[in-house]
Design an enzyme around this catalytic site. Structure first.
Site, short mmCIF file in Angstrom:
data_model
loop_
_atom_site.label_atom_id
_atom_site.label_comp_id
_atom_site.label_asym_id
_atom_site.label_seq_id
_atom_site.Cartn_x
_atom_site.Cartn_y
_atom_site.Cartn_z
N HIS A 169 -20.09 -27.16 -43.83
CA HIS A 169 -19.84 -25.96 -43.02
C HIS A 169 -18.65 -26.19 -42.10
CE1 HIS A 169 -20.65 -22.19 -41.04
NE2 HIS A 169 -20.87 -22.76 -39.87
N ASP A 221 -21.11 -18.50 -44.32
CA ASP A 221 -20.15 -18.76 -45.39
C ASP A 221 -20.46 -17.88 -46.60
OD1 ASP A 221 -18.98 -20.79 -43.83
OD2 ASP A 221 -20.45 -22.24 -44.55
#
Length: 349
Positions: free
Chosen positions: A213, A186
């Site tokens: 996530h 990310d």
């Protein structure tokens, strides 16, 4: 000096600078280094993430022994990697009966095991299959290397990390400092997309990513980027949406033939390297990871942490958030806590 020699000299200087920056002194022609070298177990090493990740780990000067475990094909992967001229020894372990040998005494355990996403699937769709796999592997870790630092990649990370925590707790060996979900991808995406938007190299940009996530639980904090940028509402919305849906972007682009395996392998290798650098005594190693946390009402949360010789050493505070980010944080917490509770409930069955 000729142009060719000048170019070659500059390449050598850049390579030397890289090793000086990472504070790893390599003696050419010798397998020794000035820093500790570690045993790493990679669980799910024959899969789409596992194979490129195994290659990257094989090239690390911080690893003395890399143990590759999966239910199929690891001897072949190990044989292939063993031809790479780095000092790291590679061993393949196949089948559940060899899990203990793969894990025994490992310093770091990296878990990409499980099935990948396909078009139309959410990370939550993966839960029933991957939750069982991760639970079994966590039981092996608890038994054979309870002091290892564990990096969990298997999705859905928001649920699989709590599963590992509960398994370790039930076994009486849980240390929250030694468990983390890998959310480095990310961060890589946020860095890359922001750099592209502003005409910079990705390596010049650093954006922390908070939350979880999966989808809307991923919260890139562009207001805390380094360097700082002024973003319009449209730019911010588009960048945030792209980071949150980066996995789907790759799944759709691969048209059913895979998920984000190569970029995930790079992100995971960087997380594992950071853990080993800190375990080896390097100070000030900072990453974003999904960890046991008291920063919010969620018992696990992705944020910036400082790594040390015992794992996670400290947590950075969330810091000042923009109004949009505050709203995003408030909005993601119910979903994140639900994901976490689902994992804990599964582990307690």
């Amino acid at each position: 000096m000729s142009a060719v020699n000048i170019t070659a000299s500059r390449r050598v200087e850049r390579i030397s600078a890289h090793f000086n920056d990472s504070k790893v002194d390599i003696v050419l022609g010798d397998s020794s280094t000035s820093r500790p070298r570690f045993t790493v177990a990679l669980l799910g090493a024959a899969g789409g993430i596992g194979q490129p990740l195994a290659m990257l780990l094989k090239m690390s000067p911080l690893i003395s022994e890399l143990r590759l475990y999966d239910i199929v094909n690891t001897p072949g992967v190990a044989a292939d990697l063993s031809h790479i001229d780095s000092p790291c020894k590679v061993m393949g372990y196949v089948g559940s009966e060899s899990l203990g040998a793969a894990l025994a005494g490992a310093d770091v355990v990296v878990i990409p095991a499980g099935v990948p996403r396909k078009p139309g699937m959410t990370r939550d769709d993966l839960f029933n299959t991957n939750a069982s796999i991760v639970k079994t592997l966590a039981q092996g870790v608890a038994l054979h290397c309870p002091r290892a630092v564990v990096n969990v990649i298997s999705n859905p990370v928001n649920s699989t990390v709590p599963i590992v925590a509960e398994v370790m707790r039930k076994a009486g060996v849980y240390d929250p400092a030694r468990l983390m979900g890998v959310t480095s991808l990310d961060v890589l995406r946020a860095n890359t997309f922001l750099a592209e938007a502003k005409g910079l190299r990705p390596g010049q940009v650093d954006v922390p990513v908070f939350g979880g996530h999966a989808g809307a639980t991923i919260l890139p904090i562009f207001s805390q980027s380094s360097p700082e940028f002024q973003l319009s509402e449209d730019e911010l919305a588009n960048l945030t949406n792209r980071v949150q849906n980066g996995g789907t972007e790759v799944v759709d682009a691969k048209a059913g033939l895979g998920s984000a395996t190569l970029s995930m392998a790079v992100a995971a290798s960087r997380c594992a390297e950071a853990c080993m650098r800190a375990l080896g005594g390097e100070q000030g190693v900072i990453i974003c990871a999904f960890v046991p946390s008291t920063l919010t009402s969620a018992p696990f949360f992705a944020s910036r942490v400082v790594l040390g010789k015992q794992g996670v050493q400290s947590h950075f505070p969330l810091g000042a958030l923009s109004p949009v980010e505050k709203n995003g944080l408030e909005a993601l917490l119910p979903e994140l806590k639900s994901n976490i509770e689902k994992g804990i409930a599964f582990a307690k069955k």
